[in-house]
Design an enzyme around this catalytic site. Sequence first.
Site, mmCIF file in Angstrom:
data_model
loop_
_atom_site.group_PDB
_atom_site.id
_atom_site.type_symbol
_atom_site.label_atom_id
_atom_site.label_comp_id
_atom_site.label_asym_id
_atom_site.label_seq_id
_atom_site.Cartn_x
_atom_site.Cartn_y
_atom_site.Cartn_z
ATOM 1 N N CYS A 1 0.925 -1.359 -0.015
ATOM 2 C CA CYS A 1 0.057 -0.090 0.159
ATOM 3 C C CYS A 1 0.771 1.271 0.056
ATOM 4 C CB CYS A 1 -1.041 0.013 1.252
ATOM 5 S SG CYS A 1 -2.287 0.901 0.728
ATOM 6 N N HIS B 1 -3.881 -5.148 -0.170
ATOM 7 C CA HIS B 1 -3.435 -5.716 1.255
ATOM 8 C C HIS B 1 -3.557 -7.228 1.330
ATOM 9 C CE1 HIS B 1 -3.520 -2.033 3.816
ATOM 10 N NE2 HIS B 1 -4.238 -1.476 2.888
ATOM 11 N N GLU C 1 -2.639 -9.144 3.263
ATOM 12 C CA GLU C 1 -3.083 -9.721 4.793
ATOM 13 C C GLU C 1 -4.574 -9.648 4.893
ATOM 14 O OE1 GLU C 1 -3.444 -5.674 5.700
ATOM 15 O OE2 GLU C 1 -2.041 -6.710 4.493
#
Length: 363
Positions: A246, A331, A333
């Site tokens: 990001c 992202h 995760e």
Amino acid sequence: MKRMLVLENGEVFIGKPLGSTKEQSGEVVFNTSMTGYQEIMTDPSYCDQIITMTYPLIGNYGINRDDFESMIPSIKGMVVKEAANIPSHFRSRLSIDEWLKQHDIPGIQGIDTRKLTKLIRETGTLKGRICDANQDIGNVIYELQSNTFSNDQVSRVSTKSEFINPGTKERVVLIDFGAKKGIIKDLVSKGYEVIVVPYHTPAKKILAMHPDGVLLSNGPGDPTDVPEAVETVKNLLGHVPIFGICLGHQLLALACGAKTGKMKFGHRGANHPVKDIRSGEITITSQNHGYTVLSESLENTSLEITHINVNDETVEGLNHKEVHAFSVQYHPEASPGPEDAKGLFQEFQTMMDEAKKGESIYA
């Protein structure tokens, strides 16, 4: 008592109170996720923003003790169509209204969030204020138009000191520009020793820790507002494998001579399709950013585009052609969102393995 959301362009939305009754201004953005509001409200990347949730019912499974992405939220406000008063979930501890009051964060409910979202899509993100309905609207609009928001978000959400999460595998230094807990949790679950350092930590100090890899975290705001981070990345390139997520992705691009720009309304949600142009594979991703790497600025750099957004063809992934470094705008995760992209952590592992086979980076 009624509350209102006033926008800098003169639009006014009248609704009911939610959370704290304080008045607060921020950049009004929207998120298209149907779930995951707890992670969204505690994501440091939303620092200084008023979040509009497009899904009409928010809070129906409450707030639990486990799904926080940070313990101290930095959002300025919440806007929802309807907030669930009586959440239903075995892990629930608080309602969204109770949690917002606990952290003195104002909100508003009962407004037409569809209309607000369409407005933001047409005009771009806007400054706004949540306040009591008896305020002088003209004065509020004047103040919104006259004032500029601070650009020190990264310094406010980054850790103030180093800390370590013990592990038995490779040592990863995570530079915290506003890192979500989910990133640290994923790294620790894979057995890495994770050392988290402040955003302004110089490259020399990081390399003295003898890391096997460096992860550039997510974070809020404009990447050009943290030039010291760009300098750090420049001085790390070629010395240690780098993985940017990001904001970290944007900082890698700047460090390599590319440019970034502000998007009209950004990408915020858990349903953004991204194409890996090397394999043709489409991944559904979780995203939260208002800036992007400008593809035309990559032409004379050492970076190549690896991923693009299917909806608007913006840059979603980069790979360095000469040293061990890559990044993604989304992202891996998740937290919240789909976990389709978690394989990127394995790519980071592969990169660290490849670096070990070469000459020592500390020689």
